[in-house]
Design a protein around this motif. Structure first.
Motif: not given
Length: 291
Positions: A98-108
């Protein structure tokens, strides 16, 4: 895990993931948050313990941890490309996605025992890692609480498909608890998927594998987190298809060592004690809230 106490195995997993960033070349699973979340001096502590960390038991365990994370996030990327925009991490521990999420718009949504989750959030604060807007927390005791309530409270959208990662958890649960959670995941929206790992029964392993298995199981039991449940691939595949999952991809060292560890000079490789499953929800949910 003892009531009110964070998971010690979560810390071990995080430390080995960080060690991979420091010690192994090439890095199979790049994680720029792995060291910072452990606080000041993490790299120095790893360097000081390098002899133990390069011994075969630690190498096999580290390989397993980084391979399962890489496998899960590879499958997640495919799901996101197909339109999935919700990622549920069951038993998140000190997972850093969650703190390096490369996918814009992806909710964790991170789901974990309340004590472990509070401990993690304190570690994040101490490391000055600010949770992004796209992450939410669902405190849930897997053996006692309702997962549906936890996810609903975290803002999960039941009408949209989700991708679920459940890593390093099943071995600590009862068979009934595992199948109940899988049944509930199978009730998510069509197109949802899950990646999880499981351990093979010790009587199906070779002599060296059994020794490694027993050593890890003994250490977990000493921390108050005994190993409880194991599966064989054929029996588990039957269970999964009966729950509404298909297709089922079940892979282990034979498949993953050539994929992830071929040509390495450092000896990092899987030992064959655990396996990974990727399964997709293809049957209609029996209820509007599968979980």
């Amino acid at each position: 895990m003892e009531a009110g106490r964070p998971s010690r195995t979560a810390l071990v997993v995080a430390a080995l993931r960080a060690a991979h960033q420091v010690m192994d070349t090439p890095v199979l699973f790049a994680d720029p948050v792995a060291l910072p979340i452990l606080g000041p001096g993490a790299e120095e502590r790893i360097r000081a313990d390098e002899a133990r960390l390069r011994a075969p038991p630690a190498c096999f365990l580290r390989a397993s941890l980084v391979a399962r994370s890489r496998f899960a996030e590879d499958k997640l990327a495919t799901a996101v490309a197909g339109g999935v925009d919700q990622y549920v991490v069951l038993g998140a521990g000190l997972d850093t996605f969650a703190y390096r999420n490369p996918h814009p718009g992806l909710r964790v949504i991170e789901v974990d025992h309340p004590a472990t989750q509070a401990w993690k959030r304190d570690m994040l604060a101490r490391a000055e890692i600010t949770p992004p807007n796209g992450v939410a927390y669902a405190p849930v005791d897997f053996e006692r609480d309702t997962l549906a309530d936890g996810l609903t409270g975290a803002g999960f959208d039941w009408n949209r498909p989700a991708f679920v990662a459940w890593l390093g958890v099943t071995v600590y649960l009862t068979r009934d608890a595992i199948l109940d959670t899988l049944r509930r995941v199978a009730g998510l929206a069509l197109g949802s998927g899950i990646v999880f790992d499981y351990s093979l029964p010790p009587d199906t392993l070779g002599e060296g594998q059994r020794a490694a298995f027993q050593g890890m199981a003994d250490r977990a039991a000493a921390e108050g987190e005994p190993w409880r449940t194991f599966f064989t691939p054929d029996a588990l595949a039957t269970d999964l298809r009966g729950l509404g999952f298909d297709p089922v991809e079940d892979v282990g060292s034979v498949e993953l060592n050539p994929r992830y560890f071929a040509g390495r000079a450092d000896g990092l490789a899987l030992g064959g004690i655990s396996r990974l499953v990727h399964a997709t929800v293809t049957a209609p949910s029996p209820s509007p809230h599968g979980l």
